[in-house]
Motif scaffolding. Sequence first.
Motif, PDB file in Angstrom:
ATOM      1  N   PRO A  92     -27.748 -87.950 -99.060  1.00  0.00           N
ATOM      2  CA  PRO A  92     -27.523 -89.083-100.043  1.00  0.00           C
ATOM      3  C   PRO A  92     -25.797 -89.325-100.121  1.00  0.00           C
ATOM      4  CG  PRO A  92     -27.932 -87.028-101.202  1.00  0.00           C
ATOM      5  CD  PRO A  92     -28.178 -86.768 -99.713  1.00  0.00           C
ATOM      6  N   ASP A  93     -25.206 -88.471 -99.771  1.00  0.00           N
ATOM      7  CA  ASP A  93     -23.595 -88.795 -99.760  1.00  0.00           C
ATOM      8  C   ASP A  93     -22.957 -89.698 -98.759  1.00  0.00           C
ATOM      9  OD1 ASP A  93     -23.457 -87.520-102.248  1.00  0.00           O
ATOM     10  OD2 ASP A  93     -23.148 -85.718-101.622  1.00  0.00           O
ATOM     11  N   ASP A  94     -23.815 -89.882 -97.780  1.00  0.00           N
ATOM     12  CA  ASP A  94     -23.200 -90.538 -96.390  1.00  0.00           C
ATOM     13  C   ASP A  94     -23.229 -92.028 -96.466  1.00  0.00           C
ATOM     14  OD1 ASP A  94     -22.584 -91.457 -93.941  1.00  0.00           O
ATOM     15  OD2 ASP A  94     -24.533 -90.661 -93.062  1.00  0.00           O
ATOM     16  N   ALA A  95     -22.068 -92.695 -97.212  1.00  0.00           N
ATOM     17  CA  ALA A  95     -22.038 -93.941 -97.360  1.00  0.00           C
ATOM     18  C   ALA A  95     -22.179 -94.927 -96.231  1.00  0.00           C
ATOM     19  CB  ALA A  95     -20.481 -94.033 -97.953  1.00  0.00           C
ATOM     20  N   GLU A  96     -21.703 -94.563 -95.237  1.00  0.00           N
ATOM     21  CA  GLU A  96     -21.961 -95.175 -93.795  1.00  0.00           C
ATOM     22  C   GLU A  96     -23.347 -95.367 -93.578  1.00  0.00           C
ATOM     23  OE1 GLU A  96     -19.509 -97.083 -92.575  1.00  0.00           O
ATOM     24  OE2 GLU A  96     -18.330 -96.263 -93.768  1.00  0.00           O
ATOM     25  N   GLY A  97     -24.103 -94.198 -93.677  1.00  0.00           N
ATOM     26  CA  GLY A  97     -25.472 -94.195 -93.519  1.00  0.00           C
ATOM     27  C   GLY A  97     -26.465 -94.947 -94.264  1.00  0.00           C
ATOM     28  N   TRP A  98     -25.984 -95.183 -95.615  1.00  0.00           N
ATOM     29  CA  TRP A  98     -26.571 -96.110 -96.692  1.00  0.00           C
ATOM     30  C   TRP A  98     -26.175 -97.623 -96.097  1.00  0.00           C
ATOM     31  CZ3 TRP A  98     -30.394 -94.680 -98.879  1.00  0.00           C
ATOM     32  CH2 TRP A  98     -30.348 -93.281 -99.457  1.00  0.00           C
ATOM     33  N   LYS A  99     -25.130 -97.839 -95.666  1.00  0.00           N
ATOM     34  CA  LYS A  99     -24.739 -99.300 -95.239  1.00  0.00           C
ATOM     35  C   LYS A  99     -25.599 -99.646 -94.012  1.00  0.00           C
ATOM     36  CE  LYS A  99     -20.268-100.058 -94.648  1.00  0.00           C
ATOM     37  NZ  LYS A  99     -18.689 -99.841 -94.387  1.00  0.00           N
ATOM     38  N   LEU A 100     -25.606 -98.634 -93.181  1.00  0.00           N
ATOM     39  CA  LEU A 100     -26.437 -98.941 -91.858  1.00  0.00           C
ATOM     40  C   LEU A 100     -27.939 -99.264 -92.169  1.00  0.00           C
ATOM     41  CD1 LEU A 100     -26.995 -98.738 -88.867  1.00  0.00           C
ATOM     42  CD2 LEU A 100     -27.132 -96.437 -89.060  1.00  0.00           C
ATOM     43  N   LEU A 101     -28.485 -98.440 -93.285  1.00  0.00           N
ATOM     44  CA  LEU A 101     -29.773 -98.544 -93.695  1.00  0.00           C
ATOM     45  C   LEU A 101     -30.036 -99.871 -94.252  1.00  0.00           C
ATOM     46  CD1 LEU A 101     -32.478 -97.415 -93.795  1.00  0.00           C
ATOM     47  CD2 LEU A 101     -31.830 -96.299 -96.151  1.00  0.00           C
ATOM     48  N   GLY A 102     -28.887-100.346 -95.160  1.00  0.00           N
ATOM     49  CA  GLY A 102     -29.120-101.561 -95.628  1.00  0.00           C
ATOM     50  C   GLY A 102     -29.059-102.901 -94.690  1.00  0.00           C
ATOM     51  N   ARG A 103     -28.379-102.760 -93.682  1.00  0.00           N
ATOM     52  CA  ARG A 103     -28.276-103.601 -92.540  1.00  0.00           C
ATOM     53  C   ARG A 103     -29.609-103.566 -91.813  1.00  0.00           C
ATOM     54  NH1 ARG A 103     -22.892-101.234 -91.049  1.00  0.00           N
ATOM     55  NH2 ARG A 103     -21.580-102.146 -92.183  1.00  0.00           N
ATOM     56  N   SER A 104     -30.039-102.665 -91.836  1.00  0.00           N
ATOM     57  CA  SER A 104     -31.578-102.417 -91.140  1.00  0.00           C
ATOM     58  C   SER A 104     -32.687-103.008 -91.897  1.00  0.00           C
ATOM     59  CB  SER A 104     -31.833-101.025 -90.783  1.00  0.00           C
ATOM     60  OG  SER A 104     -30.961-100.419 -90.040  1.00  0.00           O
ATOM     61  N   TYR A 105     -32.573-102.786 -93.348  1.00  0.00           N
ATOM     62  CA  TYR A 105     -33.645-103.589 -94.060  1.00  0.00           C
ATOM     63  C   TYR A 105     -33.516-105.095 -94.166  1.00  0.00           C
ATOM     64  CZ  TYR A 105     -35.361 -98.945 -96.015  1.00  0.00           C
ATOM     65  OH  TYR A 105     -35.870 -97.757 -96.168  1.00  0.00           O
ATOM     66  N   VAL A 106     -32.308-105.472 -94.088  1.00  0.00           N
ATOM     67  CA  VAL A 106     -31.990-106.878 -94.278  1.00  0.00           C
ATOM     68  C   VAL A 106     -32.449-107.437 -92.754  1.00  0.00           C
ATOM     69  CG1 VAL A 106     -30.249-108.531 -93.712  1.00  0.00           C
ATOM     70  CG2 VAL A 106     -29.783-106.962 -95.633  1.00  0.00           C
TER      71      VAL A 106
END
Length: 392
Positions: free
Chosen positions: A150-164
């Motif tokens: 949960p502390d991987d900011a780049e991973g969350w960004k990537l997941l956000g783009r994927s959901y978009v």
Amino acid sequence: MTGFWIFGAALAALALVLLLRPLLFSGKGGKVGRDDANISIYKDQLRELDADLAAGKLAAADHARSRAELEARLLQDVAPQEGRESASPRGGTRALIVTLALAVPLSAAVLYLGVGNPGALGLRSDPHTFDAQQLTTLVERLAARMREKPDDAEGWKLLGRSYVALGRFPEALDAYSKAAALKPRDAELLADLADVLATTRSTRLQGEPEKLVLRALEIDPQNLKALALAGTAAFDRKDYAGAARYWQRMLPLVEPGSEDARQIQGSITEARSLGGVTQRALNGRVSISKKLAAQASPDDLVFIFARAVEGPPMPLAVKRARVRDLPLEFALDDSMAMAPGMNLSTHPRVVVGARISKSGQPTAQPGDLQGFSAAVANDARNVTVVIDSVAK
């Protein structure tokens, strides 16, 4: 302007390969393979590209194009080849990485084909050939990984783009919010978060989304997506002059004469027309002397600017072009101001300059080619500027 948002999201998704690089090293022990070495090299090259963009040596559009080419080569280099050992415990993970890197940008393109203007981006992909279910499965695997890290900011960004890309905006909002909590000074992330937040609200960009956009611009005044969104927010509340000013700031950041530039200029024209905005402009013509013409490349940047005769040295208005556009008819007005309150109309006497930047930077560097007019009124007509000297 929706096209700009989705285009920005599609470009951002191209970073998948390098953002997922940690997955390539999940195995323990063993020697560094050829793929690992290639990825390390490409990451260094990407850092150089980002540094050139930050230093002003590379335009935003050129940076995006170079980054896409770089990552396409990376995909080719790490693709499975005949004769490779198939029993590697990391083979499935690498396949996931490559598939995600291909699938997410394509799905963003499919989304754009459905709701935007495909002609603007010149897309030729057939959306019916894409397996959305496969992408959904891959994204769920990424989401599971993020629950473990949960502390991987780049991973969350990537997941956000994927959901978009999948059109799952509430989940994208959650992912981007987690990323923003970890990286509150990431201007591009704040713009993405504002975009998704606006999509989930009936009020669109008004309120919290616009606050996020303005915060992004405080961090990075040249962030294309934030400028596009700020202009849209102003346009939606019928502040047409404000919308035109934000969108005008985008023009120096894209390739002159490109489809992006034409779209932006069309939006500016519409905003000014609706707002009844008339600009007092200074206009004229820039050319290069025959003695210096051989020292300039057609792709070199040309900065055309007006500077107060009595006042601060900062340019009051700036226009960007390429050497291949010369000789060029130009117009400078208040919409091209570099900073609030530093307007052409507030300084009655100005000097107009034109500089061919060999480094790509707007500030003068030794070896740049330049020329200046005599002092003229801030609404002068037919001003002549000849680039005829070399900066020292």
